[in-house]
Scaffold this motif. Structure first.
Motif, PDB file in Angstrom:
ATOM      1  N   TYR A 198       0.833  -1.201   0.000  1.00 57.77           N
ATOM      2  CA  TYR A 198       0.000   0.000   0.000  1.00 57.77           C
ATOM      3  C   TYR A 198       0.871   1.256   0.000  1.00 57.77           C
ATOM      4  CZ  TYR A 198      -3.345   3.539   1.448  1.00 57.77           C
ATOM      5  OH  TYR A 198      -4.115   4.674   1.513  1.00 57.77           O
ATOM      6  N   MET A 199       1.902   1.241   0.856  1.00 55.02           N
ATOM      7  CA  MET A 199       2.772   2.412   0.946  1.00 55.02           C
ATOM      8  C   MET A 199       3.555   2.631  -0.364  1.00 55.02           C
ATOM      9  SD  MET A 199       2.190   3.822   3.793  1.00 55.02           S
ATOM     10  CE  MET A 199       3.575   4.941   3.872  1.00 55.02           C
ATOM     11  N   ALA A 200       4.005   1.511  -1.024  1.00 58.93           N
ATOM     12  CA  ALA A 200       4.790   1.632  -2.246  1.00 58.93           C
ATOM     13  C   ALA A 200       3.934   2.050  -3.437  1.00 58.93           C
ATOM     14  CB  ALA A 200       5.504   0.307  -2.558  1.00 58.93           C
ATOM     15  N   ASP A 201       2.704   1.622  -3.430  1.00 59.12           N
ATOM     16  CA  ASP A 201       1.856   1.874  -4.592  1.00 59.12           C
ATOM     17  C   ASP A 201       0.957   3.089  -4.426  1.00 59.12           C
ATOM     18  OD1 ASP A 201       2.992  -0.325  -5.691  1.00 59.12           O
ATOM     19  OD2 ASP A 201       1.270  -1.656  -5.398  1.00 59.12           O
ATOM     20  N   HIS A 202       0.738   3.491  -3.193  1.00 56.63           N
ATOM     21  CA  HIS A 202      -0.187   4.594  -2.964  1.00 56.63           C
ATOM     22  C   HIS A 202       0.471   5.932  -3.340  1.00 56.63           C
ATOM     23  CE1 HIS A 202      -3.610   6.692  -1.394  1.00 56.63           C
ATOM     24  NE2 HIS A 202      -2.830   7.419  -0.567  1.00 56.63           N
ATOM     25  N   VAL A 227      11.428   4.292 -12.477  1.00 55.00           N
ATOM     26  CA  VAL A 227      10.618   5.297 -11.765  1.00 55.00           C
ATOM     27  C   VAL A 227       9.774   4.655 -10.681  1.00 55.00           C
ATOM     28  CG1 VAL A 227      10.562   6.938 -13.681  1.00 55.00           C
ATOM     29  CG2 VAL A 227       8.836   5.116 -13.575  1.00 55.00           C
ATOM     30  N   SER A 228      10.166   3.444 -10.246  1.00 53.55           N
ATOM     31  CA  SER A 228       9.423   2.749  -9.188  1.00 53.55           C
ATOM     32  C   SER A 228       9.390   3.602  -7.921  1.00 53.55           C
ATOM     33  CB  SER A 228      10.072   1.401  -8.875  1.00 53.55           C
ATOM     34  OG  SER A 228      10.047   0.562 -10.011  1.00 53.55           O
ATOM     35  N   ARG A 229       8.192   3.559  -7.269  1.00 55.87           N
ATOM     36  CA  ARG A 229       7.963   4.243  -5.999  1.00 55.87           C
ATOM     37  C   ARG A 229       8.110   5.761  -6.107  1.00 55.87           C
ATOM     38  NH1 ARG A 229      10.928  -0.137  -4.994  1.00 55.87           N
ATOM     39  NH2 ARG A 229      12.830   1.022  -4.668  1.00 55.87           N
ATOM     40  N   LEU A 230       8.092   6.291  -7.374  1.00 56.55           N
ATOM     41  CA  LEU A 230       8.105   7.739  -7.580  1.00 56.55           C
ATOM     42  C   LEU A 230       6.709   8.178  -8.000  1.00 56.55           C
ATOM     43  CD1 LEU A 230      11.404   8.275  -9.637  1.00 56.55           C
ATOM     44  CD2 LEU A 230      11.083   8.455  -7.156  1.00 56.55           C
ATOM     45  N   ASP A 231       6.304   9.322  -7.460  1.00 59.97           N
ATOM     46  CA  ASP A 231       5.008   9.815  -7.917  1.00 59.97           C
ATOM     47  C   ASP A 231       5.183  10.442  -9.308  1.00 59.97           C
ATOM     48  OD1 ASP A 231       6.056  12.388  -7.625  1.00 59.97           O
ATOM     49  OD2 ASP A 231       5.167  12.659  -5.648  1.00 59.97           O
ATOM     50  N   ALA A 232       4.085  10.849  -9.903  1.00 56.22           N
ATOM     51  CA  ALA A 232       4.112  11.343 -11.279  1.00 56.22           C
ATOM     52  C   ALA A 232       5.045  12.535 -11.419  1.00 56.22           C
ATOM     53  CB  ALA A 232       2.688  11.699 -11.732  1.00 56.22           C
ATOM     54  N   LYS A 233       5.016  13.442 -10.445  1.00 53.36           N
ATOM     55  CA  LYS A 233       5.871  14.628 -10.519  1.00 53.36           C
ATOM     56  C   LYS A 233       7.334  14.258 -10.419  1.00 53.36           C
ATOM     57  CE  LYS A 233       6.954  18.966 -10.685  1.00 53.36           C
ATOM     58  NZ  LYS A 233       6.903  19.657 -11.989  1.00 53.36           N
ATOM     59  N   GLN A 234       7.661  13.364  -9.474  1.00 51.57           N
ATOM     60  CA  GLN A 234       9.058  12.943  -9.318  1.00 51.57           C
ATOM     61  C   GLN A 234       9.556  12.216 -10.585  1.00 51.57           C
ATOM     62  OE1 GLN A 234       8.420  10.640  -5.765  1.00 51.57           O
ATOM     63  NE2 GLN A 234       9.235  12.262  -4.419  1.00 51.57           N
ATOM     64  N   ALA A 235       8.660  11.367 -11.108  1.00 53.00           N
ATOM     65  CA  ALA A 235       9.019  10.635 -12.326  1.00 53.00           C
ATOM     66  C   ALA A 235       9.218  11.600 -13.496  1.00 53.00           C
ATOM     67  CB  ALA A 235       7.943   9.604 -12.653  1.00 53.00           C
ATOM     68  N   LYS A 245      -2.616   6.399 -12.227  1.00 52.15           N
ATOM     69  CA  LYS A 245      -3.998   6.005 -11.917  1.00 52.15           C
ATOM     70  C   LYS A 245      -4.280   4.607 -12.452  1.00 52.15           C
ATOM     71  CE  LYS A 245      -5.940  10.669 -11.844  1.00 52.15           C
ATOM     72  NZ  LYS A 245      -6.863  11.606 -12.533  1.00 52.15           N
ATOM     73  N   GLN A 246      -3.818   4.349 -13.665  1.00 53.09           N
ATOM     74  CA  GLN A 246      -4.054   3.032 -14.251  1.00 53.09           C
ATOM     75  C   GLN A 246      -3.428   1.944 -13.402  1.00 53.09           C
ATOM     76  OE1 GLN A 246      -2.587   3.117 -18.265  1.00 53.09           O
ATOM     77  NE2 GLN A 246      -3.928   4.831 -18.865  1.00 53.09           N
ATOM     78  N   ARG A 247      -2.215   2.200 -12.942  1.00 55.45           N
ATOM     79  CA  ARG A 247      -1.519   1.193 -12.137  1.00 55.45           C
ATOM     80  C   ARG A 247      -2.147   1.028 -10.772  1.00 55.45           C
ATOM     81  NH1 ARG A 247       3.120  -0.946 -13.661  1.00 55.45           N
ATOM     82  NH2 ARG A 247       3.941  -1.078 -11.537  1.00 55.45           N
ATOM     83  N   GLU A 248      -2.658   2.115 -10.208  1.00 57.24           N
ATOM     84  CA  GLU A 248      -3.331   2.005  -8.910  1.00 57.24           C
ATOM     85  C   GLU A 248      -4.587   1.151  -9.023  1.00 57.24           C
ATOM     86  OE1 GLU A 248      -3.974   6.003  -7.609  1.00 57.24           O
ATOM     87  OE2 GLU A 248      -1.997   6.163  -6.656  1.00 57.24           O
ATOM     88  N   GLU A 249      -5.261   1.305 -10.167  1.00 58.51           N
ATOM     89  CA  GLU A 249      -6.487   0.531 -10.372  1.00 58.51           C
ATOM     90  C   GLU A 249      -6.182  -0.945 -10.606  1.00 58.51           C
ATOM     91  OE1 GLU A 249      -8.342   2.442 -13.647  1.00 58.51           O
ATOM     92  OE2 GLU A 249      -8.955   4.220 -12.485  1.00 58.51           O
ATOM     93  N   ASN A 250      -4.999  -1.211 -11.066  1.00 59.36           N
ATOM     94  CA  ASN A 250      -4.622  -2.601 -11.356  1.00 59.36           C
ATOM     95  C   ASN A 250      -3.448  -3.034 -10.480  1.00 59.36           C
ATOM     96  OD1 ASN A 250      -6.314  -3.220 -13.924  1.00 59.36           O
ATOM     97  ND2 ASN A 250      -5.367  -1.232 -14.357  1.00 59.36           N
ATOM     98  N   ARG A 251      -3.555  -2.632  -9.206  1.00 59.29           N
ATOM     99  CA  ARG A 251      -2.456  -2.907  -8.272  1.00 59.29           C
ATOM    100  C   ARG A 251      -2.331  -4.398  -8.039  1.00 59.29           C
ATOM    101  NH1 ARG A 251      -3.851   0.135  -3.606  1.00 59.29           N
ATOM    102  NH2 ARG A 251      -3.115   1.939  -4.779  1.00 59.29           N
ATOM    103  N   LYS A 252      -1.089  -4.880  -8.090  1.00 55.69           N
ATOM    104  CA  LYS A 252      -0.812  -6.293  -7.846  1.00 55.69           C
ATOM    105  C   LYS A 252       0.194  -6.423  -6.709  1.00 55.69           C
ATOM    106  CE  LYS A 252      -1.638  -7.573 -12.660  1.00 55.69           C
ATOM    107  NZ  LYS A 252      -1.041  -8.153 -13.898  1.00 55.69           N
ATOM    108  N   ILE A 253      -0.024  -7.482  -5.929  1.00 56.14           N
ATOM    109  CA  ILE A 253       0.907  -7.690  -4.807  1.00 56.14           C
ATOM    110  C   ILE A 253       2.283  -8.069  -5.345  1.00 56.14           C
ATOM    111  CG2 ILE A 253       1.395  -9.121  -2.786  1.00 56.14           C
ATOM    112  CD1 ILE A 253      -1.596  -9.345  -2.331  1.00 56.14           C
TER     113      ILE A 253
END
Length: 483
Positions: free
Chosen positions: A35-39, A53-61, A109-117
């Motif tokens: 949750y913390m990594a994907d949120h 760009v893992s664990r970076l938000d859109a702005k950071q990426a 947003k797309q990745r949040e909607e299709n979040r996988k463990i």
């Protein structure tokens, strides 16, 4: 005898509880980490155009990707060696940050909607808008063209294909063009654009972009060897050969003057791809020829039948070379490549000649003092006779000088309004200003001083038999010399 250790059921329940609790905590921790990594980030195991760009938000990426793009190196390479390098930012290129941020936000947003463990590695090639700072790009390219950026060796200019005269080979040759290494700014700009666009189409981000420095960016020769140039070389060498194989033999009666190939060759002027003749040298040659062999309109030294020499000032008999006409004819002859034999081009001609002797033993000689005439033909005395010339007055004297006999007429009527006579003669041979040789049946005698009392109006009176002999011996153009 040893005692067996046993675990009570109560203990087993405690241990089992602890394991279950630990498992629950682990699962909870995993879900918490996920949750913390994907949120509010792009999630795990995600890259854009190969940039992690893992664990970076859109702005950071967006910031990371934009920086990666601007710092992408551009290498200018010549002969497989780097001679200069810069970055896309140096060239004035950047990514549209707003557009990129919007695309990354959508991706998040797309990745949040299709979040996988347990996500798989994913690389996304987003379509990005590339922006160019034209002013900065212009300055950067100007800097790239600074020769100091390309080593210490001086760049060589291209040389054009050309037709040249080779002194060693004594012929014209085609020298082919040579590609130089001077850079053409327009070609370099085109090459930069072509290579960058190709690189962007393949991978927006990635390895160094190579810009080759080769003939495609060098200033090309303005003139390249063509079949037409080869044909021109062949034509020039053909004409050169003709000039060198031409001779011109001038005939002056039995005397000749040969214009040889060595002299003609000295007149040739081979400069670049032109073959011309030295006009001044040719005209000088013709002028020298004229000075030696022209015999008209110059004082004439004449050796008389009585053995003395006299100078004839009024000399209007002889040969004169037409120097302009001779020049034109000679230039045409020189182009022929043959052995030419001919007379010079004359503006005035005599009866015959032998070298500088324009009489060649055939002439009429008249001495006014001796009142005597001699007729020579081919060096032999045909006849001589006494005469009666014009009366020794201003109006009636016989002109002295040298002329050709204008024509012959038989019979002929002599008329004069001024003197009021109309007289028929059998033989008429005029030479100048209405004066001529003719028979004079009215003269009772010839020679001596009769001309002083019974002189003509300028004509030379002859006995009829002598007039007939002279008339039959000479033709129009025959020289007469009166002194």
């Amino acid at each position: 005898m040893e005692k067996k250790s046993t675990i009570s059921k109560k203990t087993l329940k405690i241990i089992l509880g602890i394991c279950i609790a630990a498992a629950i905590l682990a699962v909870a921790g995993l879900f918490g980490y996920t949750y913390m990594a994907d949120h509010n980030t792009l999630g795990r195991k995600i890259s854009v155009w190969g940039v992690e760009v893992s664990r970076l938000d859109a702005k950071q990426a967006e910031e990371k990707i934009a920086a990666e793009f601007e710092n992408r190196p551009v290498s200018f390479q010549e002969n497989d060696k780097e001679v200069y390098s810069m970055t896309l930012k140096d060239l004035g290129y950047s990514l549209n940050e707003e557009d990129l941020l919007n695309k990354l936000t959508d991706l998040q947003k797309q990745r949040e909607e299709n979040r996988k463990i347990f996500p798989k590695e994913e690389n996304v090639n987003l379509e990005c808008q590339i922006e160019e700072d034209e002013e900065q790009e212009k300055q950067a390219r100007q800097q790239a063209l600074d020769l100091s950026n390309f080593g210490t060796e001086e760049r060589k200019s291209s040389t054009d294909a050309s037709i040249q005269y080779n002194e060693e080979k004594k012929e014209f040759i085609l020298v082919k063009q040579v590609q130089g290494t001077e850079i053409d700014p327009d070609k370099l700009e085109t090459t930069v654009d072509t290579n960058l666009n190709a690189a962007f189409d393949t991978a927006l981000l990635g390895d160094t972009i190579t810009i080759p420095l080769n003939k495609h960016v060098y200033i090309s020769p303005a003139v390249t060897a063509t079949e037409d140039m080869e044909n021109k070389v062949t034509s020039l060498n053909s004409q050169l050969k003709k000039y060198r194989s031409t001779t011109v033999t001038y005939t002056f009666g039995s005397e000749t003057v040969v214009l040889d190939a060595d002299t003609i060759s000295s007149w040739l002027k081979a400069e670049g791809e032109t073959l011309t003749l030295d006009e001044d040298a040719i005209k000088t040659y013709i002028s020298d020829l004229a000075n030696k062999y022209n015999t008209i309109y110059v004082p004439r030294t004449f050796h008389t039948s009585t053995g003395t020499d006299v100078t004839i000032e009024g000399n209007e008999y002889g040969y004169r070379i037409d120097q302009d006409g001779e020049y034109a004819q000679l230039v045409e002859d020189l182009k022929s490549g043959t052995a030419v034999t001919r007379d010079p081009v004359y503006s005035k001609t005599g009866y015959q000649r032998n070298g500088t002797d324009d009489l060649a033993g055939s002439y009429i000689e008249v001495s006014l003092d001796a009142q005597h005439l001699w007729l020579y033909k081919d060096g032999n005395l045909v006849t001589e006779t006494d005469i009666v010339s014009g009366a020794p007055t201003e109006e009636r004297h016989t002109y002295t000088g040298a002329w050709p006999i204008a024509y012959k007429a038989s019979p002929f009527t002599l008329t004069s309004d001024a003197y009021g006579y109309d007289t028929k003669v059998k033989y008429w041979m005029p030479f100048v200003y209405g004066q001529g040789l003719h028979d004079a049946s009215w003269q009772s005698s010839f020679g001596g001083t009769r001309y002083k009392t019974n002189g003509s109006h300028g004509c030379i009176n002859l006995p009829k038999d002598q007039a007939a002999l002279i008339y039959e011996t000479i033709d129009a153009g025959y020289p007469i010399i009166i002194y």
